[in-house]
Design a protein around this motif. Structure first.
Motif, PDB file in Angstrom:
ATOM      1  N   LYS A 277       7.204 -21.387  16.907  1.00  0.00           N
ATOM      2  CA  LYS A 277       6.947 -20.194  17.709  1.00  0.00           C
ATOM      3  C   LYS A 277       6.925 -20.476  19.193  1.00  0.00           C
ATOM      4  N   ARG A 278       6.432 -21.632  19.581  1.00  0.00           N
ATOM      5  CA  ARG A 278       6.320 -21.947  21.013  1.00  0.00           C
ATOM      6  C   ARG A 278       6.869 -23.336  21.309  1.00  0.00           C
ATOM      7  N   PRO A 279       8.168 -23.522  21.105  1.00  0.00           N
ATOM      8  CA  PRO A 279       8.764 -24.859  21.235  1.00  0.00           C
ATOM      9  C   PRO A 279       8.574 -25.451  22.625  1.00  0.00           C
ATOM     10  N   GLU A 280       8.620 -24.610  23.649  1.00  0.00           N
ATOM     11  CA  GLU A 280       8.528 -25.181  24.990  1.00  0.00           C
ATOM     12  C   GLU A 280       7.133 -25.704  25.299  1.00  0.00           C
ATOM     13  N   GLU A 281       6.134 -24.981  24.805  1.00  0.00           N
ATOM     14  CA  GLU A 281       4.771 -25.468  25.010  1.00  0.00           C
ATOM     15  C   GLU A 281       4.562 -26.770  24.226  1.00  0.00           C
ATOM     16  N   TYR A 282       5.081 -26.766  22.999  1.00  0.00           N
ATOM     17  CA  TYR A 282       4.953 -27.959  22.150  1.00  0.00           C
ATOM     18  C   TYR A 282       5.609 -29.154  22.836  1.00  0.00           C
ATOM     19  N   ALA A 283       6.817 -28.944  23.346  1.00  0.00           N
ATOM     20  CA  ALA A 283       7.558 -30.032  23.992  1.00  0.00           C
ATOM     21  C   ALA A 283       6.844 -30.483  25.264  1.00  0.00           C
ATOM     22  N   ARG A 284       6.318 -29.487  26.019  1.00  0.00           N
ATOM     23  CA  ARG A 284       5.633 -29.836  27.265  1.00  0.00           C
ATOM     24  C   ARG A 284       4.398 -30.682  26.976  1.00  0.00           C
ATOM     25  N   LEU A 285       3.600 -30.251  25.998  1.00  0.00           N
ATOM     26  CA  LEU A 285       2.386 -30.992  25.675  1.00  0.00           C
ATOM     27  C   LEU A 285       2.730 -32.385  25.159  1.00  0.00           C
ATOM     28  N   ALA A 286       3.784 -32.460  24.332  1.00  0.00           N
ATOM     29  CA  ALA A 286       4.199 -33.759  23.793  1.00  0.00           C
ATOM     30  C   ALA A 286       4.642 -34.658  24.936  1.00  0.00           C
ATOM     31  N   GLY A 287       5.396 -34.094  25.873  1.00  0.00           N
ATOM     32  CA  GLY A 287       5.894 -34.868  27.003  1.00  0.00           C
ATOM     33  C   GLY A 287       4.759 -35.361  27.890  1.00  0.00           C
ATOM     34  N   GLN A 288       3.730 -34.523  28.038  1.00  0.00           N
ATOM     35  CA  GLN A 288       2.599 -34.902  28.881  1.00  0.00           C
ATOM     36  C   GLN A 288       1.605 -35.770  28.121  1.00  0.00           C
ATOM     37  N   GLY A 289       1.864 -35.961  26.827  1.00  0.00           N
ATOM     38  CA  GLY A 289       0.938 -36.749  26.016  1.00  0.00           C
ATOM     39  C   GLY A 289      -0.368 -36.032  25.729  1.00  0.00           C
ATOM     40  N   LYS A 290      -0.354 -34.683  25.848  1.00  0.00           N
ATOM     41  CA  LYS A 290      -1.589 -33.919  25.657  1.00  0.00           C
ATOM     42  C   LYS A 290      -1.685 -33.301  24.261  1.00  0.00           C
ATOM     43  N   LEU A 291      -0.659 -33.546  23.455  1.00  0.00           N
ATOM     44  CA  LEU A 291      -0.598 -32.897  22.150  1.00  0.00           C
ATOM     45  C   LEU A 291      -1.783 -33.301  21.269  1.00  0.00           C
ATOM     46  N   GLU A 292      -2.105 -34.587  21.303  1.00  0.00           N
ATOM     47  CA  GLU A 292      -3.173 -35.106  20.455  1.00  0.00           C
ATOM     48  C   GLU A 292      -4.498 -34.399  20.736  1.00  0.00           C
ATOM     49  N   ALA A 293      -4.730 -34.102  22.013  1.00  0.00           N
ATOM     50  CA  ALA A 293      -6.000 -33.479  22.398  1.00  0.00           C
ATOM     51  C   ALA A 293      -6.152 -32.096  21.792  1.00  0.00           C
ATOM     52  N   ARG A 294      -5.042 -31.508  21.386  1.00  0.00           N
ATOM     53  CA  ARG A 294      -5.108 -30.145  20.848  1.00  0.00           C
ATOM     54  C   ARG A 294      -5.224 -30.117  19.329  1.00  0.00           C
ATOM     55  N   ILE A 295      -5.156 -31.311  18.725  1.00  0.00           N
ATOM     56  CA  ILE A 295      -5.233 -31.333  17.266  1.00  0.00           C
ATOM     57  C   ILE A 295      -6.614 -30.839  16.824  1.00  0.00           C
ATOM     58  N   SER A 296      -6.608 -30.039  15.793  1.00  0.00           N
ATOM     59  CA  SER A 296      -7.870 -29.494  15.302  1.00  0.00           C
ATOM     60  C   SER A 296      -7.852 -29.546  13.791  1.00  0.00           C
ATOM     61  N   GLU A 297      -9.001 -29.251  13.218  1.00  0.00           N
ATOM     62  CA  GLU A 297      -9.020 -29.307  11.750  1.00  0.00           C
ATOM     63  C   GLU A 297      -8.481 -28.012  11.147  1.00  0.00           C
ATOM     64  N   LYS A 298      -8.124 -28.122   9.899  1.00  0.00           N
ATOM     65  CA  LYS A 298      -7.643 -26.960   9.162  1.00  0.00           C
ATOM     66  C   LYS A 298      -8.769 -25.931   9.107  1.00  0.00           C
ATOM     67  N   PRO A 299      -8.462 -24.646   9.275  1.00  0.00           N
ATOM     68  CA  PRO A 299      -9.554 -23.659   9.282  1.00  0.00           C
ATOM     69  C   PRO A 299     -10.268 -23.598   7.938  1.00  0.00           C
ATOM     70  N   ALA A 300     -11.583 -23.410   7.996  1.00  0.00           N
ATOM     71  CA  ALA A 300     -12.378 -23.325   6.770  1.00  0.00           C
ATOM     72  C   ALA A 300     -11.927 -22.121   5.950  1.00  0.00           C
ATOM     73  N   ILE A 301     -12.050 -22.266   4.639  1.00  0.00           N
ATOM     74  CA  ILE A 301     -11.547 -21.210   3.747  1.00  0.00           C
ATOM     75  C   ILE A 301     -12.300 -19.902   3.959  1.00  0.00           C
ATOM     76  N   TRP A 302     -13.612 -19.992   4.236  1.00  0.00           N
ATOM     77  CA  TRP A 302     -14.387 -18.757   4.462  1.00  0.00           C
ATOM     78  C   TRP A 302     -13.893 -18.037   5.710  1.00  0.00           C
ATOM     79  N   LEU A 303     -13.507 -18.853   6.702  1.00  0.00           N
ATOM     80  CA  LEU A 303     -13.057 -18.241   7.958  1.00  0.00           C
ATOM     81  C   LEU A 303     -11.730 -17.527   7.749  1.00  0.00           C
ATOM     82  N   VAL A 304     -10.863 -18.189   6.956  1.00  0.00           N
ATOM     83  CA  VAL A 304      -9.562 -17.575   6.672  1.00  0.00           C
ATOM     84  C   VAL A 304      -9.759 -16.270   5.905  1.00  0.00           C
ATOM     85  N   ASN A 305     -10.639 -16.317   4.889  1.00  0.00           N
ATOM     86  CA  ASN A 305     -10.867 -15.121   4.074  1.00  0.00           C
ATOM     87  C   ASN A 305     -11.514 -14.007   4.884  1.00  0.00           C
TER      88      ASN A 305
END
Lengths: 296, 397
Positions: free
Chosen positions: A241-269
């Motif tokens: 959906k947002r390839p340019e943001e993904y590429a920019r963050l990857a290029g800046q090495g900031k991608l890792e900082a944005r990693i988060s956990e999978k949303p809890a099932i209760w939150l999804v529901n």
């Protein structure tokens, strides 16, 4: 909107990040919206539904459903009370948001608030993306590579921003008409009702048809884009959906900082229930609005 | 058997009395010796008994039987007595009945309203069928009956009346001055409302209502509606056009406030339509919030005057006071608000017209653009998805 400031532990839900390894194993998740942003959206859509649900019966007060609804809740006076209540809450949320933007941009000197690839401000790329997107629709070019906020998302944001000022101002002018008449001419009091109802109608028609489809019901997100509720999206979704943001963050090495956990099932529901309820109410109101509008 | 034995008894008594005064059978006691029997019936089964006590306390109690039953002079008398003619005494009332809606004596004998001829009380007596508090019930024996009303093409008005403010005052509070049927319709000379002589003929209604509501009628006669009616313009409303004839409500009641605006609107169509565009109408369309301005809150109810009249509440000089009755703090600028503005009329309200036009163009252009945009997008995304993942039917990630 600027870059995100994740919670201290990097999790949008504030829960311990012990499961980060796990989530990476089963496909990585990236944070898109902070908790404050998601809450703002929640306040925005609940009060908007409230305002639409109470404003429409007033606007179409002669229609059968409006009269049935009004007599069910204790008359149009009761409806007006709820309308004003939602309006005050939404006004506070709006003021909070404006204050937040200016505090971050002007006092904390945060980058990317007023300009740049993460800002809500329109730029040349948005113009190119719009025409590129239209070309892609009809098969005349490649799909544009979207940044953090695509042009239609910025339009949504500014439409709401403008609508908030116009509808809010005209609404308060009616609410406190004798006060506003101290510095407005008398005909302006006639104008504010026309403006309030037409702009409200535009907001309702836009949100319940265009925003719903663009954001939630289009094939890439169908039946609902959960990211505004859970705050995170899968790596695949992010990259598509947002390839340019993904590429920019990857290029800046900031991608890792944005990693988060999978949303809890209760939150999804919970998000599904809340989201689908909102969409359902919106679609019902859309049908009622259109039927009353064309019958008038 | 009982009848026969009482006749036999009466014969014995009569023979004794007749001996003293032959040929004069007029004293009530003479007749009552037979007719006091509560079970006495004539050949066709109608009761011919007379309650002596009631009769003597009635307004006719001092009369002799023969004063009314003039055909009966001797005993034994014929089986079938000739009908009593009330008009031999009550000539004035009888004359009034002639030509009235109840003029047909066979269908409307005096007793249909006044009750049993042997127990008629003066109309000031609570026992009277025409005592003010009893009149509606008396009339309702015909005019509260759907079948009877339908037969004559009339509305069954009693239920409407009895729930009205007049009916309530009469039935619940026992107010003798509360209007009952005859206060408006008269008693003997009741004419159809179509008859120009009738008290309920449209042009006469202000006078009829004014016989009690004198102050309001004076106001009304000074207003545009009253003047028009006085000139013979019967399209203009009289009291009953706004208040209705029988189901009259307390004007401050929510039901009256919500029902009456369309009544003004049935003549003032253009004004009604523009009123409906305003917040006054939208907010007050139902009960629950009825205090929003209705026609008469600004224009006055009875003494409606044009804005050009300095006495009118909507005369420019009076607007601050008129609007200020609801809108505390209303100033000169505030009252420039037009409660009948028409955003569709370019000549009357140009500013409003162009604002509405601009808003409509904005609405139409935004929606048109995005509907096209969204539809194209939907088609293209779906096409792309199926092409990308044909095996999974184009499902999402």
């Amino acid at each position: 909107m600027p870059d995100l400031e994740p919670a201290a532990d990097g999790s949008p839900n504030g829960s311990p990040n012990g499961s980060r390894e796990q989530s990476r194993a089963g496909g990585r998740y990236f944070m898109r919206f902070t908790r404050a942003q998601r809450y703002l959206h929640a306040v925005l859509f609940t009060t908007f539904l409230g305002l639409a649900g109470t404003g429409l019966p007033l606007r179409f007060s002669q229609s059968y459903w409006a009269r049935r609804f009004a007599s069910g809740v204790g008359g149009f006076g009761a409806i007006l009370f709820f309308h004003k209540f939602c309006a005050v809450v939404l006004t506070l949320a709006f003021l909070y948001h404006v204050k937040d933007i200016f505090t971050r941009g002007l006092i904390h000197r945060e980058k990317g608030i007023f300009w740049g690839s993460t800002s809500m401000m329109g730029n040349w790329k948005d113009v190119k993306d719009l025409f590129g997107h239209l070309r892609w629709f009809v098969g005349l070019g490649p799909k544009p590579q979207f940044e953090r906020y695509a042009y239609w998302e910025k339009f949504d944001y500014w439409a709401v921003f403008w609508g908030m000022i116009v509808i809010g101002f005209s609404g308060y002018a009616m609410w406190f008409a004798p006060f506003f008449a101290r510095f407005l001419p008398g005909w302006a009091l006639n104008a504010v009702l026309v403006i309030h109802s037409e702009e409200g109608l535009l907001a309702i028609l836009f949100i319940f048809s265009i925003h719903f489809v663009n954001t939630h019901l289009r094939p890439d997100s169908f039946p609902m884009d959960m990211v505004i509720f859970t705050g995170v999206e899968s790596e695949e979704e992010f990259e598509t959906k947002r390839p340019e943001e993904y590429a920019r963050l990857a290029g800046q090495g900031k991608l890792e900082a944005r990693i988060s956990e999978k949303p809890a099932i209760w939150l999804v529901n919970f998000s599904r229930v809340a989201g689908f309820t909102a969409i359902l109410i919106g679609l019902v109101l859309l049908v009622l609005t259109l039927s009353a509008y064309f019958r008038e | 058997m009982k009848t026969v034995s009482s006749i036999a008894l009466a014969l014995v008594a009569f023979a004794l009395l007749a001996g003293a005064r032959p040929g004069v059978a007029q004293a009530a006691t003479d007749c009552l010796s037979c007719h006091a029997d509560a079970g006495m019936q004539d050949g066709s089964g109608h009761s011919v008994s007379v309650d002596a006590q009631k009769f003597h306390s009635s307004i006719h109690g001092s009369l002799k039987c023969g004063d009314c039953h003039t055909a009966i002079k001797d005993y034994p008398h014929p089986d079938r007595a000739t009908p009593v003619k009330c008009d031999s005494c009550h000539a004035g009332e009888a004359a009034g009945l002639i030509g009235s809606v109840h003029g047909d004596g066979a269908e409307h004998p005096c007793t249909s309203c006044h009750g049993d001829a042997h127990s008629i009380f003066p109309k000031e007596d609570p026992r009277s069928a025409v005592y003010p508090l009893n009149v509606p019930r008396t009339c309702s024996s015909c005019h509260g009956d759907e079948g009877m009303a339908k037969k004559h093409g009339l509305v069954s008005v009693y239920p409407l009346y009895i729930d009205s403010i007049h009916g309530f005052a009469l039935s619940k509070e026992g107010l003798l001055v509360a209007a009952n049927c005859q206060s408006c319709h008269g008693s003997h000379h009741i004419l159809s409302h179509k008859d120009p002589q009738s008290r309920t003929y449209k042009a006469n209604i202000p006078k009829t209502c004014g016989s009690c509501h004198a102050g309001i009628t004076a106001d009304y006669e000074g207003g545009v509606h009253g003047k028009a009616v006085a000139k013979g313009h019967l399209d203009a409303p009289v009291c009953s056009d706004c208040h209705t004839a029988h189901a009259i409500l307390q004007p401050t009641e929510a039901a009256f406030r919500t029902q009456s605006t369309p009544i003004c609107g049935s003549c003032h169509k253009e004004k009604f339509s523009t009123y409906r565009d305003t917040f006054h109408s939208q907010l007050g369309a139902l009960g629950g919030y009825v205090e929003t301005a209705r026609c008469w809150d600004c224009h006055g109810a009875h003494d409606v005057l044009p804005a050009s009249d300095p006495r009118s509440p909507i005369a420019p000089a009076n607007l601050v006071a008129t609007c200020g009755r609801c809108h505390a703090g209303a100033n000169v600028s505030f009252v420039q608000y037009q409660p009948h503005a028409n955003a569709r009329n370019r000549k009357l309200n140009p500013a409003l017209y162009f604002i509405r036009l601009f808003m409509n163009l904005l609405l139409a252009s935004v929606l048109t653009f995005f509907v096209i945009h969204t539809v194209l997008w939907l088609i293209r995304s779906r096409y792309d998805q199926i092409k990308r993942r044909p095996a999974e039917g184009g499902k999402n990630a």
